[in-house]
Design an enzyme around this catalytic site. Structure first.
Site, PDB file in Angstrom:
ATOM      1  N   ASP A 171      -9.802   5.983  -2.292  1.00  0.00           N
ATOM      2  CA  ASP A 171      -8.631   6.396  -3.068  1.00  0.00           C
ATOM      3  C   ASP A 171      -9.097   7.033  -4.373  1.00  0.00           C
ATOM      4  O   ASP A 171     -10.291   7.249  -4.572  1.00  0.00           O
ATOM      5  CB  ASP A 171      -7.718   5.195  -3.337  1.00  0.00           C
ATOM      6  CG  ASP A 171      -8.298   4.280  -4.392  1.00  0.00           C
ATOM      7  OD1 ASP A 171      -9.544   4.239  -4.520  1.00  0.00           O
ATOM      8  OD2 ASP A 171      -7.527   3.624  -5.103  1.00  0.00           O
ATOM      9  N   GLU A 175       0.815  -1.210   0.000  1.00  0.00           N
ATOM     10  CA  GLU A 175       0.000   0.000   0.000  1.00  0.00           C
ATOM     11  C   GLU A 175       0.850   1.262   0.000  1.00  0.00           C
ATOM     12  O   GLU A 175       0.526   2.238  -0.675  1.00  0.00           O
ATOM     13  CB  GLU A 175      -0.947   0.006   1.206  1.00  0.00           C
ATOM     14  CG  GLU A 175      -2.000  -1.098   1.182  1.00  0.00           C
ATOM     15  CD  GLU A 175      -2.870  -1.065  -0.064  1.00  0.00           C
ATOM     16  OE1 GLU A 175      -2.936  -0.016  -0.733  1.00  0.00           O
ATOM     17  OE2 GLU A 175      -3.493  -2.097  -0.368  1.00  0.00           O
ATOM     18  N   TYR A 183      -6.582   6.243   3.859  1.00  0.00           N
ATOM     19  CA  TYR A 183      -6.681   5.196   2.839  1.00  0.00           C
ATOM     20  C   TYR A 183      -5.914   3.943   3.241  1.00  0.00           C
ATOM     21  O   TYR A 183      -6.448   2.822   3.260  1.00  0.00           O
ATOM     22  CB  TYR A 183      -6.169   5.670   1.466  1.00  0.00           C
ATOM     23  CG  TYR A 183      -5.902   4.463   0.612  1.00  0.00           C
ATOM     24  CD1 TYR A 183      -6.975   3.769   0.050  1.00  0.00           C
ATOM     25  CD2 TYR A 183      -4.629   3.926   0.488  1.00  0.00           C
ATOM     26  CE1 TYR A 183      -6.768   2.575  -0.642  1.00  0.00           C
ATOM     27  CE2 TYR A 183      -4.416   2.748  -0.197  1.00  0.00           C
ATOM     28  CZ  TYR A 183      -5.485   2.083  -0.758  1.00  0.00           C
ATOM     29  OH  TYR A 183      -5.299   0.906  -1.409  1.00  0.00           O
TER      30      TYR A 183
END
Length: 352
Positions: free
Chosen positions: A137, A36, A119
């Site tokens: 996102d 991520e 996020y």
DNA sequence: AAGCCGGGGAT
DNA sequence: ATCCCAGGCTT
């Protein structure tokens, strides 16, 4: 009971989503977190090789935590947004050394980690721990704004709040991980920024933007960025087979990366050897040697800046004074040191 | 709340 | 050239 949007999205995911990625279905929070962070503001295709390289070099969070800073930055070299790397390393050390290597498992605790915002916290919480946190996102903003025909700008506090609430309401509670993955895949593969695949989209019947023919005007953004021009002149000073570099520390671009002796100006300078020699003498307040080569103008586009400039190779006749701010490193050492793309690009065509 | 932080690919 | 990308931090 899922709403229409969620039902259709899951239906697309079951029957039409063929997207494969190495971290899909992954439950190891370390790997989820790493993927991520690598993918923040970065396309999957661009981040993929970096993710693989990190996992190979640092199989566990402890391996990453114990690694020397420079090796980690070297592994990140070229990926951009280098504060991500700095925060990645800081968080790895926090978890490895202060939390006994145990990754926090609640959204609130994950959110406290450096480099982890709303996020990334939602992604980790849902993917690694199955918690009902909706990701928000760029893909989600685009998909939701188009489907529901929302013209509120996405880059304002009002827009963030609105889309956050909407995303939360739409989340498929029975399997948050699959839902989050699905909506991002859908945004990347079908509801793309340009030329979305509306003709084959199974959601188009209910898509407000498609019905109204305004797909290309949604999502709405409020502010446009303005760029400033900067001119960097890098002097590659060699002395006895070594080269002078320093690490960038200021709150500026490329923090933590290294560079040659820098002269910054507000305009383009001609390839004038005598002129550069004079500038260098003023810059370092010391005698300098022979100018060997001056490159053509090189340019690089950053998000808020356009960098242009030249590289000037100089053979020194005396070493720089100790307090110059630059340090001498051997040529062989350079391969272990991280440089911005602007410099590595030059080196690709002008090896030392 | 606005500005800043990279690099690359698509258009 | 412009936009955008599995955003977050600083001011």
């Amino acid at each position: 009971m899922p709403n229409d949007f969620t039902k259709l999205l899951l239906e697309w995911n079951r029957s039409g989503n063929t997207r494969q990625m190495p971290w899909k279905g992954e439950k190891d929070p370390y790997k989820i977190w790493l993927s991520e962070v690598v993918l923040q503001q970065t396309r999957v295709e661009q981040g993929l090789a970096y993710y693989e390289k990190f996992i190979e070099r640092f199989p566990t969070i402890t391996d990453l935590a114990m690694a020397p800073d420079e090796l980690v930055f070297k592994t990140w070299e070229g990926l951009g947004y280098y504060s991500r790397c700095r925060n990645l390393l800081a968080t790895a050390r926090t978890i490895a050394f202060e939390k006994s290597g145990v990754f926090p498992d609640s959204y609130e605790d994950i959110l406290k980690l450096k480099g982890v915002g709303p996020y990334t916290a939602a992604a980790i919480a849902s993917f690694a721990f199955g918690q009902p946190q909706a990701v928000l996102d760029g893909n989600v903003f685009r998909v939701l704004s188009r489907y529901f025909g929302i013209c509120t700008p996405i880059d304002t506090p009002e827009g963030k709040k609105l889309f956050s609430q909407l995303a939360k309401a739409l989340l498929y509670q029975d399997d948050p991980a699959v839902y989050n993955q699905a909506i991002m895949d859908f945004g990347a593969v079908v509801c793309k920024p340009q030329q979305p695949a509306c003709e084959t989209c199974i959601l188009r019947g209910d898509c407000q933007a498609f019905q109204l023919g305004c797909i290309d005007r949604i999502p709405v953004k409020s502010r446009s960025i303005l760029r400033r021009n900067r001119f960097f002149y890098y002097f590659i000073l060699s002395w006895k087979g070594g080269y002078y570099i320093r690490q960038r520390k200021e709150s500026d671009i490329w923090q933590n990366l290294h560079e040659w002796v820098l002269l910054e100006r507000s305009e383009i300078l001609e390839a004038d050897a005598a002129g550069f020699k004079k500038e260098l003498k003023i810059l370092l307040d010391t005698a300098v040697g022979e100018v060997r080569e001056i490159s053509v103008v090189q340019k690089q586009q950053l998000t808020h800046q356009t960098i242009s400039g030249r590289f000037i190779r100089v053979e020194l006749q005396t070493p720089l004074p100790e307090n110059s701010g630059y340090r001498l490193v051997r040529r062989e050492e350079l391969s272990a040191i991280a440089f911005p793309r602007y410099i590595t690009r030059y080196l690709e065509t002008h090896p030392l």
